[in-house]
Design a protein around this motif. Structure first.
Motif, PDB file in Angstrom:
ATOM      1  N   THR A 119     -48.009 -26.365  33.908  1.00 40.70           N
ATOM      2  CA  THR A 119     -47.862 -25.630  34.157  1.00 40.70           C
ATOM      3  C   THR A 119     -47.316 -23.539  33.662  1.00 40.70           C
ATOM      4  N   ALA A 120     -47.351 -24.310  31.912  1.00 40.17           N
ATOM      5  CA  ALA A 120     -46.625 -23.151  31.019  1.00 40.17           C
ATOM      6  C   ALA A 120     -45.195 -23.076  30.850  1.00 40.17           C
ATOM      7  N   ASN A 121     -44.827 -23.815  31.903  1.00 40.95           N
ATOM      8  CA  ASN A 121     -43.431 -23.130  32.040  1.00 40.95           C
ATOM      9  C   ASN A 121     -42.196 -23.749  31.529  1.00 40.95           C
ATOM     10  N   GLU A 122     -41.228 -23.390  31.403  1.00 43.98           N
ATOM     11  CA  GLU A 122     -40.105 -24.131  30.511  1.00 43.98           C
ATOM     12  C   GLU A 122     -38.829 -23.295  31.345  1.00 43.98           C
ATOM     13  N   THR A 123     -37.591 -23.002  30.868  1.00 44.68           N
ATOM     14  CA  THR A 123     -36.527 -22.652  30.925  1.00 44.68           C
ATOM     15  C   THR A 123     -36.253 -21.650  29.534  1.00 44.68           C
ATOM     16  N   ALA A 124     -35.006 -20.456  29.825  1.00 48.81           N
ATOM     17  CA  ALA A 124     -34.297 -20.309  28.869  1.00 48.81           C
ATOM     18  C   ALA A 124     -33.255 -20.570  27.928  1.00 48.81           C
ATOM     19  N   GLU A 125     -33.207 -22.100  28.809  1.00 43.59           N
ATOM     20  CA  GLU A 125     -32.266 -23.511  28.460  1.00 43.59           C
ATOM     21  C   GLU A 125     -32.830 -24.365  27.717  1.00 43.59           C
ATOM     22  N   LYS A 126     -33.628 -24.848  27.155  1.00 46.60           N
ATOM     23  CA  LYS A 126     -34.798 -25.028  26.812  1.00 46.60           C
ATOM     24  C   LYS A 126     -36.622 -25.292  26.982  1.00 46.60           C
ATOM     25  N   LEU A 127     -36.961 -23.879  25.821  1.00 45.37           N
ATOM     26  CA  LEU A 127     -37.942 -23.604  25.729  1.00 45.37           C
ATOM     27  C   LEU A 127     -38.548 -24.909  25.083  1.00 45.37           C
ATOM     28  N   ALA A 128     -40.185 -24.519  25.524  1.00 44.13           N
ATOM     29  CA  ALA A 128     -40.824 -25.637  25.341  1.00 44.13           C
ATOM     30  C   ALA A 128     -41.264 -25.626  23.423  1.00 44.13           C
ATOM     31  N   GLU A 129     -41.026 -26.683  23.045  1.00 41.83           N
ATOM     32  CA  GLU A 129     -40.807 -26.964  20.975  1.00 41.83           C
ATOM     33  C   GLU A 129     -42.856 -26.590  21.389  1.00 41.83           C
ATOM     34  N   LYS A 130     -43.447 -27.179  21.302  1.00 36.36           N
ATOM     35  CA  LYS A 130     -45.011 -26.271  21.640  1.00 36.36           C
ATOM     36  C   LYS A 130     -45.418 -25.558  22.187  1.00 36.36           C
ATOM     37  N   THR A 131     -46.671 -24.382  22.001  1.00 34.23           N
ATOM     38  CA  THR A 131     -47.089 -23.696  22.069  1.00 34.23           C
ATOM     39  C   THR A 131     -48.532 -23.685  22.738  1.00 34.23           C
ATOM     40  N   ILE A 132     -49.420 -22.740  22.956  1.00 28.50           N
ATOM     41  CA  ILE A 132     -50.881 -23.348  23.326  1.00 28.50           C
ATOM     42  C   ILE A 132     -51.118 -21.228  23.004  1.00 28.50           C
ATOM     43  N   PRO A 133     -51.995 -20.912  23.124  1.00 27.81           N
ATOM     44  CA  PRO A 133     -52.896 -19.629  23.511  1.00 27.81           C
ATOM     45  C   PRO A 133     -53.224 -19.447  24.777  1.00 27.81           C
ATOM     46  N   ILE A 134     -52.925 -18.492  25.075  1.00 26.56           N
ATOM     47  CA  ILE A 134     -52.884 -18.324  26.921  1.00 26.56           C
ATOM     48  C   ILE A 134     -54.810 -17.942  27.177  1.00 26.56           C
ATOM     49  N   HIS A 135     -54.497 -18.675  28.338  1.00 31.09           N
ATOM     50  CA  HIS A 135     -56.693 -19.268  28.640  1.00 31.09           C
ATOM     51  C   HIS A 135     -56.760 -18.703  29.950  1.00 31.09           C
ATOM     52  N   ARG A 136     -57.429 -19.923  30.616  1.00 31.10           N
ATOM     53  CA  ARG A 136     -57.224 -19.679  31.756  1.00 31.10           C
ATOM     54  C   ARG A 136     -56.517 -19.542  33.030  1.00 31.10           C
ATOM     55  N   MET A 137     -57.159 -18.608  34.223  1.00 29.88           N
ATOM     56  CA  MET A 137     -56.017 -17.862  34.973  1.00 29.88           C
ATOM     57  C   MET A 137     -55.563 -19.399  35.814  1.00 29.88           C
ATOM     58  N   CYS A 138     -54.175 -19.388  36.192  1.00 29.93           N
ATOM     59  CA  CYS A 138     -53.688 -19.798  37.247  1.00 29.93           C
ATOM     60  C   CYS A 138     -54.015 -19.526  38.467  1.00 29.93           C
ATOM     61  N   VAL A 139     -53.640 -20.394  39.507  1.00 29.53           N
ATOM     62  CA  VAL A 139     -53.758 -19.971  40.609  1.00 29.53           C
ATOM     63  C   VAL A 139     -52.276 -18.990  41.476  1.00 29.53           C
ATOM     64  N   ARG A 140     -53.054 -17.914  42.391  1.00 29.17           N
ATOM     65  CA  ARG A 140     -52.398 -17.077  42.254  1.00 29.17           C
ATOM     66  C   ARG A 140     -52.527 -16.610  43.909  1.00 29.17           C
ATOM     67  N   SER A 141     -51.265 -16.452  44.640  1.00 36.59           N
ATOM     68  CA  SER A 141     -51.938 -15.176  46.167  1.00 36.59           C
ATOM     69  C   SER A 141     -50.501 -14.267  45.934  1.00 36.59           C
ATOM     70  N   LEU A 142     -50.978 -13.140  46.569  1.00 33.93           N
ATOM     71  CA  LEU A 142     -50.297 -12.062  46.239  1.00 33.93           C
ATOM     72  C   LEU A 142     -49.823 -11.211  47.450  1.00 33.93           C
ATOM     73  N   PHE A 143     -49.422 -10.431  48.079  1.00 31.02           N
ATOM     74  CA  PHE A 143     -48.989 -10.093  48.993  1.00 31.02           C
ATOM     75  C   PHE A 143     -49.373  -8.510  49.073  1.00 31.02           C
ATOM     76  N   VAL A 144     -50.209  -7.765  50.017  1.00 30.16           N
ATOM     77  CA  VAL A 144     -50.840  -6.342  49.039  1.00 30.16           C
ATOM     78  C   VAL A 144     -50.398  -5.140  50.462  1.00 30.16           C
ATOM     79  N   PHE A 145     -50.471  -6.079  51.495  1.00 32.67           N
ATOM     80  CA  PHE A 145     -50.290  -4.392  52.717  1.00 32.67           C
ATOM     81  C   PHE A 145     -49.541  -5.330  53.832  1.00 32.67           C
ATOM     82  N   PRO A 146     -48.898  -4.393  54.425  1.00 34.58           N
ATOM     83  CA  PRO A 146     -47.986  -4.451  54.409  1.00 34.58           C
ATOM     84  C   PRO A 146     -47.214  -3.733  52.721  1.00 34.58           C
TER      85      PRO A 146
END
Lengths: 413, 114
Positions: free
Chosen positions: A282-309
């Motif tokens: 989930t590309a998740n980490e915390t400020a206290e415990k950063l992930a040791e390994k990273t990879i290039p960002i790529h596919r978009m994760c699922v999102r839902s956004l409130f638009v209006f009002p």
């Protein structure tokens, strides 16, 4: 191994304990969460407010939210997302290097294809239009750092609200067809892409991005010369832009001029150091415990956004509040969007508008009514056709790939 | 006479079909004119703070002052990391003692935002 992860969908990597904490905090509302120092899902109060932000009208653009002027970074006001396609003049703008090409002669423009190919090509715009089959796709173009401004704890970087995205019909040619014309030699591993923008200082790394060869050659990645049936605005990459449906826009190279087929992995700052996410589902980490390994960002994760009002809406008891939003993922399409008004205890389905294809966003609507007065926080959760859904907690150091369940605050009075 | 009418009908039909085709697929006119992009500068008064002149001399070559003013409140270490990144990664030719002065400026103006 990395390939495996790159193709994984995004099942929740959040523990049940985290989830319970989140739901409890959501019940307390944004202030409660902030007071407890929890990160992840914030009240929209913390979002950079369009109303309070300076607007600017740049060439070929309508009034957009000014994030920076040099290089230009402009954000789209949310109300433009009430339609399926985002108008070209309202489409967000994001450049990395201040040296944009300010004059382009379409008669002389050349797209170079070189590297690990049998025949290096120099293609004119006319050749691209006439010698290859035109194709179109409706696809979301979303900045990797969209919504970074509402990450908590805050992270440095361009402080976007939710408007560093848009949905457009892209028309152009398949990269696959262009590569076939050049003739790719055996052993191709990656393909790199560069545009005409340059940095003011020669020592700054050129903005070059790379795709693994199989992705570049999958028949979906396109070289687009039109956006919503018109030339691309210069600020969106006229005359050519790479389109990588389902992937973040860092790969959608603007003023595309160099395509290089590589027989080894690409090495460069913009892949090796920048635009990287924690190496987990989930590309998740915390400020206290950063992930040791990273990879290039790529596919978009699922999102839902409130638009209006806009959030902080007011509605009378037993009156209707009609909400609109958009949902999308990395290419499987949206199966459902659900709304909760009780901190996630129960969920009701939103109405989904017709689909324009799996790479397009899908608009949704929901009629909210309440018989009791008071503050209400609504949550929106999307689930994709591949079964990926949204998490209650999400953070990483660079403010990338936001996918957390979003809030909408209303007062019933 | 009949023959000429037939021809005329056929001709009219052709025109009609052509018209339908034209309506279905309008000929796309490609704009081949020279495209000029006029960049828009939106003046911003730089935030006041110690060593402002060092900051202005070194940082705004590549980006507007908004790159600083838009940031959330960050720690001194984070600002130090940012300046180091500008030098080591983006190639900003900033002498070490000036880099330290710039960090002081950034922390001061950024803290004032609270």
């Amino acid at each position: 191994m990395e390939n495996e992860l790159w193709n994984l969908n995004n099942p929740s990597g959040i523990s049940d304990a985290d989830r319970r904490t989140f739901l409890r905090m959501a019940a307390l509302g944004g202030a409660g969460m902030a007071a407890l120092g929890l990160h992840g899902n914030l009240s929209a109060d913390d979002a950079p407010k369009a109303a309070a932000r300076e607007m600017v009208r740049m060439q070929e653009k309508t009034d957009l939210i000014l994030v920076t002027d040099r290089p230009p970074q402009l954000e789209t006001p949310l109300h433009y997302f009430r339609t399926d396609l985002t108008p070209n003049d309202a489409f967000f703008v994001r450049w990395h290097l201040a040296g944009l090409r300010t004059n382009i002669n379409p008669k002389k423009y050349t797209l170079n294809i070189s590297g690990h190919v049998n025949t290096a090509l120099k293609l004119s715009l006319k050749q691209l239009r006439e010698e290859f089959e035109p194709v179109s796709v409706v696809a979301v173009n979303q900045c990797s750092g969209n919504s970074r401004g509402i990450f908590e704890p805050h992270v440095p970087g361009t402080q976007w609200g939710n408007g560093a995205m848009g949905n457009a019909r892209w028309t152009g040619v398949r990269l696959k067809d262009v590569l076939a014309k050049a003739g790719v030699k055996a052993g191709a591993m990656e393909v790199s892409f560069q545009g005409l923008d340059v940095a003011p200082l020669p020592a700054t790394p050129a903005f070059i991005k790379a795709l693994q060869f199989d992705r570049a050659n999958d028949g979906e990645v396109m070289i687009a010369y039109e956006m919503n049936g018109a030339d691309l605005p210069m600020l969106n990459g006229y005359p050519l832009r790479l389109v990588v449906p389902g992937w973040y826009s860092t790969y959608w190279m603007k003023t595309l001029s160099e395509i290089t087929v590589l027989d080894q992995p690409f090495k460069g700052f913009w892949m090796d150091k920048a635009y990287r996410i924690p190496y987990n589902k989930t590309a998740n980490e915390t400020a206290e415990k950063l992930a040791e390994k990273t990879i290039p960002i790529h596919r978009m994760c699922v999102r839902s956004l409130f638009v209006f009002p806009e959030t902080n809406a007011r509605v009378g008891v037993n009156q209707s509040l009609d909400l609109e939003g958009v949902a999308f993922d990395g290419g499987s399409g949206i199966k459902e969007v659900e709304i909760s008004s009780d901190a996630g205890k129960t969920w009701a389905k939103a109405d989904l508008k017709p689909s324009l294809g799996n790479y397009s966003w899908r608009r949704w609507s929901f009629r909210f009514q309440s018989a009791t007065k008071g503050n209400v926080q609504l949550l929106a959760r999307a689930t994709s056709n591949s079964g990926e859904t949204q998490n209650e907690i999400h953070w990483n150091r660079s403010g990338y790939q936001r996918g957390v369940i979003e809030h909408f605050d209303a007062v019933v009075e | 006479m009949i023959r000429s009418m037939k021809i005329m009908c056929a001709f009219a039909l052709m025109l009609f079909i052509e018209q339908i085709a034209a309506e279905e697929k309008p000929a796309k006119t490609i704009d081949e004119s020279l495209h000029i992009l006029e960049l828009t500068v939106v003046e911003q008064k730089p935030l006041s703070g110690p060593n402002q002149e060092v900051y202005l001399a070194n940082c705004v070559t590549c980006h507007t002052t908004r790159y600083v003013s838009m940031q959330p409140v960050l720690s001194e270490k984070k600002w130090g990391d940012e300046v180091t990144k500008m030098v080591k990664v983006f190639g900003a030719p900033i002498p070490e003692e000036q880099a330290a002065q710039i960090v002081k400026y950034l922390v001061a103006v950024n803290t004032n935002k609270k």
